[in-house]
Design an enzyme around this catalytic site. Sequence first.
Site, PDB file in Angstrom:
ATOM      1  N   ASN A  11      35.538 -42.447  54.037  1.00 41.53           N
ATOM      2  CA  ASN A  11      34.549 -41.723  53.405  1.00 41.53           C
ATOM      3  C   ASN A  11      33.600 -41.348  54.422  1.00 41.53           C
ATOM      4  OD1 ASN A  11      32.236 -40.929  51.784  1.00 41.53           O
ATOM      5  ND2 ASN A  11      31.772 -43.083  51.079  1.00 41.53           N
ATOM      6  N   TRP A  12      33.461 -40.078  54.799  1.00 44.21           N
ATOM      7  CA  TRP A  12      32.692 -39.448  55.885  1.00 44.21           C
ATOM      8  C   TRP A  12      31.308 -39.548  55.485  1.00 44.21           C
ATOM      9  CZ3 TRP A  12      36.186 -34.801  58.247  1.00 44.21           C
ATOM     10  CH2 TRP A  12      37.056 -35.559  58.881  1.00 44.21           C
ATOM     11  N   LYS A  13      31.122 -39.595  54.204  1.00 40.93           N
ATOM     12  CA  LYS A  13      29.551 -39.484  53.880  1.00 40.93           C
ATOM     13  C   LYS A  13      29.146 -38.022  54.342  1.00 40.93           C
ATOM     14  CE  LYS A  13      29.367 -44.486  53.707  1.00 40.93           C
ATOM     15  NZ  LYS A  13      28.568 -45.592  53.754  1.00 40.93           N
ATOM     16  N   HIS A  96      29.801 -44.486  44.073  1.00 40.14           N
ATOM     17  CA  HIS A  96      29.272 -44.852  45.225  1.00 40.14           C
ATOM     18  C   HIS A  96      27.860 -45.445  45.288  1.00 40.14           C
ATOM     19  CE1 HIS A  96      28.385 -45.454  49.458  1.00 40.14           C
ATOM     20  NE2 HIS A  96      29.885 -45.752  49.720  1.00 40.14           N
ATOM     21  N   GLU A  98      25.384 -45.571  47.026  1.00 40.12           N
ATOM     22  CA  GLU A  98      24.513 -44.518  47.539  1.00 40.12           C
ATOM     23  C   GLU A  98      24.023 -43.454  46.451  1.00 40.12           C
ATOM     24  OE1 GLU A  98      26.559 -43.422  51.282  1.00 40.12           O
ATOM     25  OE2 GLU A  98      26.413 -45.645  51.902  1.00 40.12           O
ATOM     26  N   GLU A 169      32.701 -52.765  46.936  1.00 41.64           N
ATOM     27  CA  GLU A 169      31.792 -52.374  48.069  1.00 41.64           C
ATOM     28  C   GLU A 169      30.414 -53.095  48.216  1.00 41.64           C
ATOM     29  OE1 GLU A 169      33.167 -48.786  50.397  1.00 41.64           O
ATOM     30  OE2 GLU A 169      31.551 -48.073  48.924  1.00 41.64           O
ATOM     31  N   GLY A 175      27.556 -50.311  56.172  1.00 39.77           N
ATOM     32  CA  GLY A 175      26.768 -49.854  57.315  1.00 39.77           C
ATOM     33  C   GLY A 175      25.905 -50.666  57.991  1.00 39.77           C
ATOM     34  N   SER A 217      31.906 -51.939  56.178  1.00 44.37           N
ATOM     35  CA  SER A 217      31.859 -52.539  57.689  1.00 44.37           C
ATOM     36  C   SER A 217      33.603 -53.181  57.856  1.00 44.37           C
ATOM     37  CB  SER A 217      31.128 -53.772  57.941  1.00 44.37           C
ATOM     38  OG  SER A 217      29.639 -53.289  57.650  1.00 44.37           O
ATOM     39  N   GLY A 238      33.616 -46.167  55.911  1.00 44.47           N
ATOM     40  CA  GLY A 238      32.628 -45.374  56.293  1.00 44.47           C
ATOM     41  C   GLY A 238      32.772 -45.360  57.712  1.00 44.47           C
ATOM     42  N   GLY A 239      31.911 -45.844  58.509  1.00 42.41           N
ATOM     43  CA  GLY A 239      31.694 -45.561  59.987  1.00 42.41           C
ATOM     44  C   GLY A 239      32.742 -45.566  60.640  1.00 42.41           C
TER      45      GLY A 239
HETATM   46  P1  13P Z   1      30.932 -48.627  56.261  1.00 44.09           P
HETATM   47  O1  13P Z   1      32.380 -48.759  56.391  1.00 44.09           O
HETATM   48  O2  13P Z   1      30.329 -47.750  57.283  1.00 44.09           O
HETATM   49  O3  13P Z   1      30.262 -49.950  56.116  1.00 44.09           O
HETATM   50  O4  13P Z   1      30.774 -47.809  54.810  1.00 44.09           O
HETATM   51  C1  13P Z   1      31.477 -48.357  53.739  1.00 44.09           C
HETATM   52  C2  13P Z   1      31.325 -47.402  52.673  1.00 44.09           C
HETATM   53  O5  13P Z   1      30.465 -47.263  52.104  1.00 44.09           O
HETATM   54  C3  13P Z   1      32.656 -46.622  52.204  1.00 44.09           C
HETATM   55  O6  13P Z   1      32.405 -45.886  50.948  1.00 44.09           O
END
Ligand code: 13P
Length: 255
Positions: A11-13, A96, A98, A169, A175, A217, A238-239
């Site tokens: 997920n590149w956000k 998600h 967010e 999640e 993050g 993470s 994510g990251g």
């Molecule tokens: P991180 O891997 O950066 O913690 O993000 C997880 C995420 O929100 C994937 O949707």
Amino acid sequence: MSLRKKFILGNWKMNLTSEEIQRFFSDFNESYNPKDKLNVGIASSYPYLELVKKLSMDLILTGSQNIHFENSGAFTGEVSPLMLKDFGTSFSIVGHSERRQYFGETSTVVSKRARAALNHNIIPIICIGESRAEFEAGTTFKIIEEQLIESINNCLFEGQKIFPVIAYEPVWAIGTGLSANKEQVDAVHLFILDKLTNLLTNLKLSTDSVSVIYGGSVNTKNCGELTRLESVDGFLIGGSSLKPVELNEIIELSF
Ligand code: 13P
């Protein structure tokens, strides 16, 4: 290993421009080794869906980070399942944390988005997870059950061929570099699988239909032990998914 499908999804956000995406794939493609029965995919921002599909040479699935429930109409700023299908989108992240936190998405809306995706043969990745306060108050299972049942409402029906994926999640692990440990992940995944088994059995659907993946993470250090858990069917990352070498290493180390 269970018969449930396995996924490693990035997920590149709201990250990466076209130039950075080109650089990503020139590195990623060099060492990417597709694995049998492992579905690897990346969810980019909408403007780059086509670029990601082209640069990944269709070796991975391409996905979106949201999806609307109507095919067209007066919904400024939204993107419809028909449009996403047009771009060959295989999966859409819905709900998600967010989106829930910053844009007020409720589980009711999430369930509508997920059902629309299924109607267009797009796999909805339904995200659920407790906040830090909920975790500390010991209400994780209550929150997970509420979000799961409300978000998956209408997404399981007799005779269906394509199924949602549940992404657990925990908000406090996103993050932060602070992943849930394997005992915490296992306990929540088993709880989700148990709830799903009831729903699926009632509809005479295979209990192996819905995969449960973990996000929060995930990195090269924790992916191995997490995928060794029978209850974990992969990751939403994510990251670490922004770094081609790291993403490839996670793919190598998992399953
Ligand atoms: P991180 O891997 O950066 O913690 O993000 C997880 C995420 O929100 C994937 O949707």
